[in-house]
Design a protein around this motif. Structure first.
Motif, PDB file in Angstrom:
ATOM      1  N   ASP A 109      24.235  49.673  45.186  1.00  0.00           N
ATOM      2  CA  ASP A 109      24.803  48.258  44.997  1.00  0.00           C
ATOM      3  C   ASP A 109      24.935  48.209  43.115  1.00  0.00           C
ATOM      4  N   SER A 110      23.604  48.193  42.138  1.00  0.00           N
ATOM      5  CA  SER A 110      23.770  48.097  40.940  1.00  0.00           C
ATOM      6  C   SER A 110      25.337  48.886  40.147  1.00  0.00           C
ATOM      7  N   LEU A 111      25.352  50.250  41.175  1.00  0.00           N
ATOM      8  CA  LEU A 111      26.523  51.240  40.607  1.00  0.00           C
ATOM      9  C   LEU A 111      28.076  50.567  40.944  1.00  0.00           C
ATOM     10  N   VAL A 112      27.779  50.241  42.191  1.00  0.00           N
ATOM     11  CA  VAL A 112      29.263  49.430  42.477  1.00  0.00           C
ATOM     12  C   VAL A 112      29.478  47.747  41.442  1.00  0.00           C
ATOM     13  N   ARG A 163      18.768  42.305  49.949  1.00  0.00           N
ATOM     14  CA  ARG A 163      18.269  42.135  50.648  1.00  0.00           C
ATOM     15  C   ARG A 163      19.672  41.801  51.436  1.00  0.00           C
ATOM     16  N   LEU A 164      20.765  41.631  51.723  1.00  0.00           N
ATOM     17  CA  LEU A 164      21.538  42.644  52.544  1.00  0.00           C
ATOM     18  C   LEU A 164      21.569  44.257  52.939  1.00  0.00           C
ATOM     19  N   ARG A 165      21.514  44.651  52.159  1.00  0.00           N
ATOM     20  CA  ARG A 165      21.654  46.088  52.622  1.00  0.00           C
ATOM     21  C   ARG A 165      20.264  46.607  53.398  1.00  0.00           C
ATOM     22  N   TRP A 188      28.977  48.513  50.779  1.00  0.00           N
ATOM     23  CA  TRP A 188      30.258  47.176  50.746  1.00  0.00           C
ATOM     24  C   TRP A 188      31.064  47.830  49.091  1.00  0.00           C
ATOM     25  N   GLY A 189      31.726  46.557  49.186  1.00  0.00           N
ATOM     26  CA  GLY A 189      33.156  46.837  48.520  1.00  0.00           C
ATOM     27  C   GLY A 189      33.518  45.603  48.335  1.00  0.00           C
ATOM     28  N   THR A 190      34.852  45.341  47.155  1.00  0.00           N
ATOM     29  CA  THR A 190      35.441  44.436  46.683  1.00  0.00           C
ATOM     30  C   THR A 190      36.888  44.481  46.412  1.00  0.00           C
ATOM     31  N   PRO A 191      38.103  44.158  46.375  1.00  0.00           N
ATOM     32  CA  PRO A 191      38.505  43.450  44.712  1.00  0.00           C
ATOM     33  C   PRO A 191      37.707  42.980  43.730  1.00  0.00           C
TER      34      PRO A 191
END
Length: 134
Positions: free
Chosen positions: A34-37, A109-111, A128-131
């Motif tokens: 998550d931190s990497l993203v 938390r979601l992970r 996860w991903g996002t624009p």
């Protein structure tokens, strides 16, 4: 060994232990997915204070398993679509979506939640991903 040499040795040992702990904390933060993203989004110029349309990828061995988890996620306020996974295998994708500010604490938390839900159905959470949002 004199008292002053003993206190110097203790100080050096404490400094090494504290330094090692800080290094390990930094190393684990850099390997946390998550931190990497979030880091990549920040580098790409995304405004992490604004809501992002985030997609969460959960894979399952059957359509029924994906559907059961999709129902639970919809009840929790996620948009979810279930479809065959790309690649022509037998897996099914439950693609959960939510507009939210990408905060590390909530993503962790979601992970945890997605990992538990997926494991219960012999599936897996794939991140996860996002624009980028300016």
């Amino acid at each position: 060994m004199s008292m002053s040499s003993t206190s110097i040795v203790i100080t050096v040992v404490v400094a090494l232990v504290v330094g090692a702990g800080l290094f390990l904390n930094r190393a684990s933060a850099q390997t946390d997915p998550d931190s990497l993203v979030l880091t990549q989004l920040r580098k790409a110029g995304s405004n992490l204070g604004k809501p992002h349309d985030i997609e969460f990828f959960l894979y399952f061995p059957s359509e029924a398993a994906a559907g059961r988890v999709a129902s639970k996620l919809r009840a929790d306020g996620f948009g979810v679509t279930v479809s065959p996974a790309a690649g022509g295998g037998s897996d099914w994708l439950a693609l959960a979506t939510r507009s939210m500010v990408p905060e590390a604490k909530e993503l962790v938390r979601l992970r945890s939640m997605f990992t538990l839900l997926s494991s219960a159905e012999k599936g897996n959470y794939d991140g996860w991903g996002t624009p980028v949002v300016k």
